[in-house]
Design an enzyme around this catalytic site. Structure first.
Site, PDB file in Angstrom:
ATOM      1  N   ASP A 124       0.669  -1.159  -0.113  1.00 25.97           N
ATOM      2  CA  ASP A 124       0.236   0.006  -0.070  1.00 25.97           C
ATOM      3  C   ASP A 124       1.091   1.228  -0.058  1.00 25.97           C
ATOM      4  O   ASP A 124       2.199   1.703   0.546  1.00 25.97           O
ATOM      5  CB  ASP A 124      -0.858  -0.126   1.048  1.00 25.97           C
ATOM      6  N   SER A 155     -10.186   4.860   5.549  1.00 27.56           N
ATOM      7  CA  SER A 155     -10.047   5.236   6.372  1.00 27.56           C
ATOM      8  C   SER A 155     -10.701   6.603   7.018  1.00 27.56           C
ATOM      9  O   SER A 155     -10.520   6.149   7.531  1.00 27.56           O
ATOM     10  CB  SER A 155      -8.607   5.601   6.115  1.00 27.56           C
ATOM     11  N   HIS A 204     -17.963  12.474  -1.865  1.00 20.45           N
ATOM     12  CA  HIS A 204     -19.129  12.440  -1.529  1.00 20.45           C
ATOM     13  C   HIS A 204     -19.115  13.269   0.065  1.00 20.45           C
ATOM     14  O   HIS A 204     -18.012  12.970   1.129  1.00 20.45           O
ATOM     15  CB  HIS A 204     -19.600  10.900  -1.117  1.00 20.45           C
ATOM     16  N   TYR A 206     -27.511  10.039   5.859  1.00 24.36           N
ATOM     17  CA  TYR A 206     -27.859   9.294   6.734  1.00 24.36           C
ATOM     18  C   TYR A 206     -26.775   9.682   7.971  1.00 24.36           C
ATOM     19  O   TYR A 206     -26.713  10.571   8.035  1.00 24.36           O
ATOM     20  CB  TYR A 206     -27.127   7.822   5.883  1.00 24.36           C
ATOM     21  N   VAL A 241     -14.776  -0.875  -4.346  1.00 24.49           N
ATOM     22  CA  VAL A 241     -16.468  -2.328  -3.469  1.00 24.49           C
ATOM     23  C   VAL A 241     -15.988  -1.710  -1.470  1.00 24.49           C
ATOM     24  O   VAL A 241     -15.433  -0.980  -1.712  1.00 24.49           O
ATOM     25  CB  VAL A 241     -15.019  -3.368  -3.133  1.00 24.49           C
ATOM     26  N   TRP A 242     -17.714  -1.338  -1.601  1.00 15.92           N
ATOM     27  CA  TRP A 242     -18.043  -0.361  -0.142  1.00 15.92           C
ATOM     28  C   TRP A 242     -17.426  -1.326   1.098  1.00 15.92           C
ATOM     29  O   TRP A 242     -17.871  -3.103   0.524  1.00 15.92           O
ATOM     30  CB  TRP A 242     -18.676  -0.142  -0.514  1.00 15.92           C
ATOM     31  N   ASP A 276     -27.512 -18.907 -21.409  1.00 20.69           N
ATOM     32  CA  ASP A 276     -27.580 -20.371 -22.159  1.00 20.69           C
ATOM     33  C   ASP A 276     -27.034 -19.941 -23.915  1.00 20.69           C
ATOM     34  O   ASP A 276     -27.500 -18.415 -24.463  1.00 20.69           O
ATOM     35  CB  ASP A 276     -28.959 -20.729 -21.937  1.00 20.69           C
ATOM     36  N   TYR A 304     -32.442 -13.218 -39.867  1.00 22.41           N
ATOM     37  CA  TYR A 304     -30.831 -12.424 -40.541  1.00 22.41           C
ATOM     38  C   TYR A 304     -30.692 -12.120 -41.532  1.00 22.41           C
ATOM     39  O   TYR A 304     -30.755 -12.656 -42.139  1.00 22.41           O
ATOM     40  CB  TYR A 304     -29.861 -13.370 -39.410  1.00 22.41           C
TER      41      TYR A 304
END
Length: 812
Positions: free
Chosen positions: A34, A46, A220, A254, A351-352, A544, A644
């Site tokens: 990191d 973080s 945000h 929130y 990814v949260w 399929d 087609y």
């Protein structure tokens, strides 16, 4: 087996979770790098507020969240204070009933509450401003940095290494595979597998290896109040949180406690995409490079609405705030998978915290076992069409995804922009007929045609019912679709099948390649058509396909989208076979109904009688002067053909067929009618009715698996698979006006036992039909109930297909 050397880029919540999951599976040669310090690295993890609400319209994302909760509770990194979502409008209150249905379908505990019950859980609420709430007791707050630390420590105990202050500046390639990484210090760290879990830096890493990772770093707003007297009086000072986490989605807000202060997150401000070129300059002086300065004016409305909902906040003020950065994607899902052109390079991005451990588990299974146990097609790196990978598209749609985070989004609501990117050669004719279009895979698809409104009166006179719909189920729908479906059954209709994805598979090994990749026997004579499946290593249904053999070494494959091309190309790497996407260069008209042969036969050069051109046959021929490929298949369960041709003949083909159909009262019909007809006939839709979580027999497509032919992908798993607990079944609603839209819970004797996948109104039987996953032992004739919004409908399990079980219509 030789243990692979694995590097994970990013020691945030995803990277640490993945290291833990990999080492738990015996892959202990893992190094996590990191750019920041361990373990508060400065990325999104973080500063994440840590809210985890498990319930999601996606079963996959709900399962990811549920696993995250279970794991973090076990690590003492989760405060299970519960979740509370409140409704301040009747529309939101109805939507909370829908969310309660999702929770029941996916196995999440939840209860709908009246305003007083909500206030008992959160005394700050003004009960006069809310209609009610939805309480989920198992939700709560992930202590993200602690979760990172504990999982990293467990991984290190098994042999993993975590190294901070090591920025990865280059992905090293060797011999067509990933070979490691180079850090800013110039050190090359070798590896067999490199996983990018770099968060909003992930798109930049992807660019280095020619990979589009379609995410947008977005700011945000998050703020903290000063001390809230009611929290102090409640004796909660010094305690992180006691009340349920709170969502006020009608105003994009929130809330969570921070001891005697309240944290407020806000999605109602303008989208704020982040310029990665100036990021470090823009965040200079902030606590970390994922935190931009707080823009107070963007938060004004948030504060006004917060004080209105939670009046005690009026005695305090915003004490501090920041604009935190995290990733958004065009469709709101994470991005997972392996780079096809650079084997060994994997991504787990966007990814949260909510889904972090679940995503990591699926990634570890994918890397180690070859397939995840949870269906991940919604998150697959290769799910995007070419146009959807353009910078303009990614920015516009990811910004819209930010705007819609807390919106009430209808399941049939399609994006409003960008539009008209992909249109068939018939588009101008469809507009003349008053087509109402929706968008799918960047294609404009007619849902119904205003021109057909005149059919409603005629069919009503003949006794066809056109039941009214409630406001919710009536959106993005028209009774014209009922008329179009019934007209198809009684006359003939033209369907635009151009958006159906098509690939040409050719070469000396084309047949052998398809035999290995798919379940059915496609090694049949030229002119045959086969319905077949692609499975994963666990035997789950990946897709399929309809495979037409047009020559000994050439096949046309009807597929579901870019994921199928990705799978084919991966398997074709060492075969003498070429695979071309021919979708954009071709077009297709489906001509179906009892008068279809009357319409087409006078135009066709070939004999298209039933005896000469049987069901599931293909023929390259001419219709008029137009070279065509005709497939005698019918997803609507009626006599007819998919016809087609190449794109330059498309307009002429449509006009030729439409004009020839006038004596037979042919109409153009849309996708809603198409869907209802396929449900009458018992045909499945991959990705909705069945996914990789389902085995063929349970999904009702076991007939497409040839057990007699040689090995194919997934066969070994099928050979030892036990009987599944659930089976996909058709249910027919008892009330003629009952309508459901999908994902609703299904109960037997008051106990939820399954869920609806897709549904449609049958103009043939005058009832709605749905598919539902139910206990395998559920018999035909069993009574079930389905919870739809704030009401419950009764239905009966029906034998399949519901219409024309003897296949007489399709074989005329």
């Amino acid at each position: 087996m030789v243990q692979p050397t694995i590097i994970i880029i990013g020691a945030g919540i995803v990277g640490s979770s993945l290291a833990d999951e990999l080492t738990a599976r015996g892959c202990t040669d893992v190094t996590v790098l990191d750019r920041g310090p361990l373990f508060s690295t400065g990325g999104s993890t973080s500063h994440a507020p840590g809210l985890v609400f498990q319930t999601n319209p996606s079963k996959t994302m709900t399962e990811f969240a549920r696993y995250t909760v279970e794991k973090f509770v076990g690590l003492d990194a989760f405060d299970q204070v519960g979740g509370l979502e409140v409704a301040s409008t009747p529309q939101r209150w109805t939507d909370l009933h829908r969310k309660h249905g999702w929770a029941q379908s996916w196995g999440v505990r939840g209860t709908l509450l009246d305003p007083q019950q909500c206030a008992a859980l959160n005394p700050l609420l003004d009960v006069d401003r809310i209609e009610g709430g939805f309480h989920t007791p198992d939700d709560g707050l992930a202590r993200a940095v602690r979760a990172v630390t504990v999982q990293a420590e467990r991984a290190m105990e098994r042999g993993a290494r975590f190294v901070g202050g090591q920025e990865v500046v280059e992905i090293v390639e060797r011999g067509g595979r990933v070979a490691g990484v180079r850090t800013a210090s110039g050190e090359v760290v070798d590896a067999d597998i490199v996983v990018s879990a770099a968060g909003f830096w992930g798109a930049r890493l992807g660019e280095q290896v020619g990979l589009t990772v379609p995410l947008v770093p977005m700011a945000h707003q998050y703020a903290k109040t000063g001390q809230v007297s009611e929290l102090r009086r409640a004796g909660l000072t010094g305690t992180e949180a006691h009340m349920p986490i709170l969502r006020h989605q009608d105003h994009d807000l929130y809330y969570r406690e921070h001891g005697d202060r309240l944290g407020i997150g806000y999605y109602g401000h303008r989208p704020m995409p982040v310029d990665m070129d100036t990021l470090l300059t823009d965040t200079a002086g902030e606590a970390m490079p994922s935190m931009l300065p707080f823009t107070e004016s963007d938060f004004d409305e948030a504060w006004t609405q917060s004080v209105a909902l939670l009046p005690p906040l009026g005695d305090t003020k915003v004490d501090e705030g920041f604009n935190g950065i995290f990733s958004f994607t065009p469709d709101g899902f994470s991005i997972m998978g392996e780079h096809r052109e650079l084997p060994g390079f994997w991504v787990a991005e966007a990814v949260w915290v909510t889904h972090s451990a679940g995503v990591a588990k699926a990634m570890a299974e994918w890397i180690v076992d070859g397939a995840p146990s949870t269906d991940v097609h919604e998150c697959d790196l290769y799910r995007f069409e070419d146009a959807a990978k353009s910078p303009d598209f990614i920015l516009a749609t990811s910004s819209q995804a930010f705007v819609e985070v807390y919106d009430i989004v209808h399941p049939h609501q399609y994006r409003s922009a960008p539009r008209d990117l992909r249109v068939s050669p018939f588009h101008h004719r469809q507009r003349e007929l008053g087509a109402h279009f929706y968008e799918g895979a960047c294609w404009e698809r007619p849902a119904w045609y205003a021109e057909n409104a005149v059919l409603i009166d005629e069919l009503s006179t003949d006794g066809v019912a056109f039941p009214d719909r409630d406001d919710w189920s009536g959106r993005y729908w028209s009774p014209i679709s009922i008329a179009e479906a019934r007209w198809t059954r009684e006359h003939v209709a033209l369907y635009d099948m151009t958006p159906l994805t098509r690939y040409e598979v050719a070469g000396d090994e084309a047949c052998a390649f398809l035999q290995r990749l798919t379940t059915n026997n496609v090694d049949r004579r030229v002119g045959s058509v086969s319905y077949t499946l692609m499975l994963d290593d666990n035997g789950g249904v990946l897709s399929d396909l309809t495979v037409a053999r047009l020559a000994t070494d050439r096949f046309q494959v009807g597929a579901n989208g870019p994921l199928d091309l990705d799978r084919m190309l991966r398997h074709a790497a060492h075969a003498d076979v070429t695979i071309r996407d021919i979708t954009g260069g071709t077009c297709c008209v489906g001509v179906w109904g009892p008068r279809a042969r009357d319409l087409v036969a006078p135009l066709a050069v070939a004999d298209i009688s039933h005896e000469a051109f049987g069901y599931f046959r293909a023929l390259e021929t001419y219709v008029g002067s137009i070279p065509v490929t005709m497939l005698r298949v019918s997803y609507v369960g009626e006599l007819g053909w998919e016809i087609y041709t190449t794109a330059e003949y498309g307009a002429a083909l449509w006009d030729l067929l439409f004009d020839a159909g006038r004596p037979y009262r042919a109409i153009a019909a849309g996708r809603i009618a198409f869907n209802s007809l396929r449900m009458e006939k018992g045909y499945r839709a991959w990705g909705t009715d069945m996914t990789s979580e389902h085995l063929p027999d349970a999904a009702g497509v076991g007939f497409a698996v040839s057990r007699r032919k040689g090995g194919f992908v997934g066969k070994a798993a099928l050979d030892v698979a036990p009987e599944t607990e659930r089976t996909l079944r058709s249910i027919v609603f008892d009330d003629p006006i009952a309508v459901v839209l999908g994902k609703e819970p299904v109960a037997i004797d008051g106990t939820v036992v399954g869920y609806v996948t897709s549904a449609g109104y049958s103009a043939t039987i005058g009832r709605s039909i749905a598919y539902a996953w139910l206990p395998t032992a559920t018999p035909v004739g069993a009574s079930v109930t389905v919870a739809y919004l704030d009401r419950t409908y009764s239905a009966t399990v029906h034998a399949e297909p519901v219409v024309d079980p003897d296949m007489t219509l399709i074989r005329r």
